[in-house]
Structures are given as C-alpha cells and as structure tokens.
Design an enzyme around this catalytic site. Structure first.
Site, PDB file in Angstrom:
ATOM      1  N   ASP A   6      62.868  27.518   7.499  1.00  0.00           N
ATOM      2  CA  ASP A   6      63.374  26.374   6.729  1.00  0.00           C
ATOM      3  C   ASP A   6      64.849  26.132   7.005  1.00  0.00           C
ATOM      4  OD1 ASP A   6      64.177  28.723   5.595  1.00  0.00           O
ATOM      5  OD2 ASP A   6      63.996  28.050   3.522  1.00  0.00           O
ATOM      6  N   ASP A  66      54.967  22.227   4.774  1.00  0.00           N
ATOM      7  CA  ASP A  66      55.193  21.543   6.046  1.00  0.00           C
ATOM      8  C   ASP A  66      55.701  20.117   5.827  1.00  0.00           C
ATOM      9  OD1 ASP A  66      54.370  23.780   7.368  1.00  0.00           O
ATOM     10  OD2 ASP A  66      52.379  23.010   7.905  1.00  0.00           O
ATOM     11  N   ASP A 108      69.713  24.652   4.758  1.00  0.00           N
ATOM     12  CA  ASP A 108      68.658  25.597   4.397  1.00  0.00           C
ATOM     13  C   ASP A 108      67.946  25.081   3.148  1.00  0.00           C
ATOM     14  OD1 ASP A 108      67.747  28.552   5.021  1.00  0.00           O
ATOM     15  OD2 ASP A 108      67.805  28.349   2.848  1.00  0.00           O
ATOM     16  N   ASN A 156      56.048  26.967  -0.953  1.00  0.00           N
ATOM     17  CA  ASN A 156      54.889  27.391  -0.161  1.00  0.00           C
ATOM     18  C   ASN A 156      53.872  28.149  -1.014  1.00  0.00           C
ATOM     19  OD1 ASN A 156      54.848  26.482   2.485  1.00  0.00           O
ATOM     20  ND2 ASN A 156      56.223  28.062   3.243  1.00  0.00           N
TER      21      ASN A 156
END
Length: 369
Positions: free
Chosen positions: A286, A259, A242, A250
């Site tokens: 994620d 991304d 994770d 983000n």
C-alpha cells in the site's frame, strides 16, 4: 483523442527509427565504405580503359554524383553517426539514383565509341541501393524503376536488341525484387523485435494492479532524475504515500475492496502527473511514490494536501457501509543548490512519512533541504 493517438504513433515511429539505426549502423557504415572503394576502383578502370576524351566525362559524373556524396556519408557515419535511420535518407537515395544514372551514361558513351562495358556494375548498384543501404522500401522501389527506365531508354537509343533488353530487364528486376524483399522482411522483423522488447520492458517496470510504474522503475527514475537535478541545479520533489490502516480494510471488507482502494489511490496519483517529468509509482503493498521534477515548495505542499484531502473524500461503499480511507504523506524537496544522493533523498522521504504517521495519520509532513 485522435490527436493523442496520432502523437503517440509519431513518437513510436521516431523511437523505432532510432532502434533501427542502432541495429543497422554497422551495415550502413560498411556499405558506404565498400561502395566508395568500388567506385574508386571503377574510376581507375575508366582511366585505364578509356581515352581521355571519355574518362574526363565519366570521372566528372562519378565524382559529382557518387564519390563526393559517399565521402561525406562515410565521414558522417564513421565519426558522428546519426541516431535516426531517417537521417540523410534523401542524400542516400540521390547516391543510389546517381549511381544508376552514371552507369547508364557510361554505357551510352562507351557504346558510342565502340568500347565494351560490363553490366555487372548495375547489379552491384541494385544490391547496395535496394538492400545494403537499408533505405525505406517504397522510395527504393521508385528510384529502382527510374534507373531501369533510363537504362532501357539508353539501350533502345543505341539500337540494342529488343529481345536481349527484355531478358536483361527481367533479370535486373528479379535481382532488385529479391534485394527489396530482403530489405522489407528485415525491417519488418526488426520492428516486431522492437515491439516485443518494448512490451517486455513495459511489463517489467509496470505494476499489474494499478498500472503505475513499479519499484524497479522507481529506483531507475529517482536515480536518473536526481542526477539531472543535481547537474542542472533544479529542484526535485519526492512524495511517499502510505494507505492508513490498509490491513484493517483488507481484513474487514476483503481483498477486492482493498484492491479498489489501491486502484483509486493510483488513479489519483496518475492524475497529478501532468507533465512528462511527473512520475507516479507503486513501490510495494500500500506504498506509493510521486517524483516531481522542477517543482516549488508551495506547489509541493499543495500537491500533498490535495492527495490527503481527496483520499479522505473517496466515496467507497460496501454492503451499504461507507468505507473510510486516508493516507499519510511524507515529502522532501531538494532545492536547486542542494546536492544529495538518491538513496539519501529516499531515506528522508521515508523518515517524513513516518513522522506523518506518528503525528496521527491522515496528514502530510513536508521538509525542504
């Protein structure tokens, strides 16, 4: 690179041969059965129509060249069918050739003794050999040409009218061409369907952004590999990964950078899949997973540490600002003698991932069961 492409092409051809066999199995089964029944009927007609001096020869030729091989093929295809369309191809071609040569032989003998012999048989031979046996087209063409040449030679030897022979050969060639064309178009259509099915299935199990397998594939593969590992008493490793503080990345740098982080993690996971039994997944957002079949505890711990260290050392810069990345990793090793459901295995990996996060992130938590 060329060797890899060649290997992939061979694998694809082999998979298609299995697909073609599954699609054409019933056609072949019934083609073998019907052709055997027809040949037995022809054999009975030989006994009824010809004197013993002739049918002794004709029955021997039919038995050796056609009936016995067809009995074997019927036994195989009805009781234990092969998985590849390429199986028994040489034998099927020999049956096709044997049928044509037997027909030419019987025509020669019957003509020599002054008996009439129906030409319908060779039409049926071409129909079965060029179409219903679902043979590869090129070998079928070669065998068809051989049969036509032998048939023509026998007719010329028996003083058959040349103009009538030419007309017959044109008709027979036309019939064979139609059957071969239908065979070719049918196999080509099935190949296109096979490619479409493969593409649709690949898209259904592949994550669009990272090109790793997706959650659907994960659920299928963890169930399959865990069942095999339980059955064969083989160790199975499951790693959950994770990205730490991914929402912050983000929000601070935008989704394009986010991304890029996900793609770099995915590339790292893919690089760890060095065997066909090592499979990486993006299971959502994620979150990633890695399934490692037949791995040791030491190797699993090494993999986990590599992932943590390499993600921490990602060189990501945005507007001259270095972006710090890290992951938390939870891993479980199912030992050889442990039997556990895939659902429980997933629950444990998820629990250990939570412990890695609780302990401060940027680390792994591993346990064996």
């Amino acid at each position: 690179m060329n060797a890899v492409i060649a290997t992939n092409n061979i694998n694809n051809q082999e998979k298609f041969s299995h697909f073609l066999m599954s699609q054409c199995l019933n056609v072949r089964r019934w083609a073998f059965s019907v052709s055997l029944l027809l040949y037995l009927a022809f054999s009975i007609m030989d006994v009824i129509k010809f004197p013993s001096a002739i049918y002794t020869v004709t029955l021997t030729a039919r038995l050796i060249l056609v009936i016995l091989p067809l009995l074997y093929l019927n036994f195989i295809y009805w009781l234990s069918p092969p998985i590849s369309i390429r199986s028994n191809v040489l034998l099927i071609l020999m049956v096709y050739l044997g049928s044509g040569l037997t027909h030419a032989l019987i025509f020669y003998i019957s003509t020599s003794y002054g008996f009439q012999f129906s030409q319908l048989g060779i039409i049926l031979i071409f129909m079965f050999g060029c179409l219903l046996f679902v043979l590869p087209v090129k070998p079928s063409v070669i065998v068809t040409v051989i049969i036509l040449c032998v048939y023509a030679a026998v007719k010329i030897y028996t003083n058959y009218q040349l103009t009538d022979l030419i007309f017959e050969l044109i008709i027979l060639s036309f019939v064979a061409s139609i059957c071969l064309t239908i065979n070719h178009v049918g196999q080509k259509t099935l190949y296109q369907n096979y490619l479409l099915i493969n593409r649709l299935y690949y898209e259904s199990i592949t994550d669009g952004l990272t090109k790793l397998n997706n959650r659907r594939a994960f659920e299928e593969q963890i169930e399959r590999l865990n069942a095999i590992a339980n059955r064969d008493k083989v160790a199975l490793g499951l790693i959950f990964i994770d990205a730490d503080y991914f929402k912050v990345i983000n929000d601070s740098f935008g989704h394009t950078v986010g991304d890029e982080v996900l793609q770099k993690i995915a590339n790292l996971i893919a690089s760890k899949c060095r065997r066909t039994s090592d499979i990486g997944f993006r299971i959502g957002g994620d979150e990633f997973a890695l399934v490692l079949y037949g791995i040791t505890s030491k190797k699993l711990a090494y993999f986990c540490q590599e992932i943590v260290t390499e993600v921490e050392n990602f060189n990501l810069i945005n507007n001259n600002e270095n972006i710090k990345t890290s992951v938390s990793v939870g891993a479980v090793l199912k030992s050889e003698n442990t039997k556990i459901t895939s659902a429980n295995l997933v629950e444990l990996a998820d629990e250990y991932l939570y412990k890695a996060k609780h302990n401060g992130r940027n680390q792994f938590y591993l346990n064996s069961i």
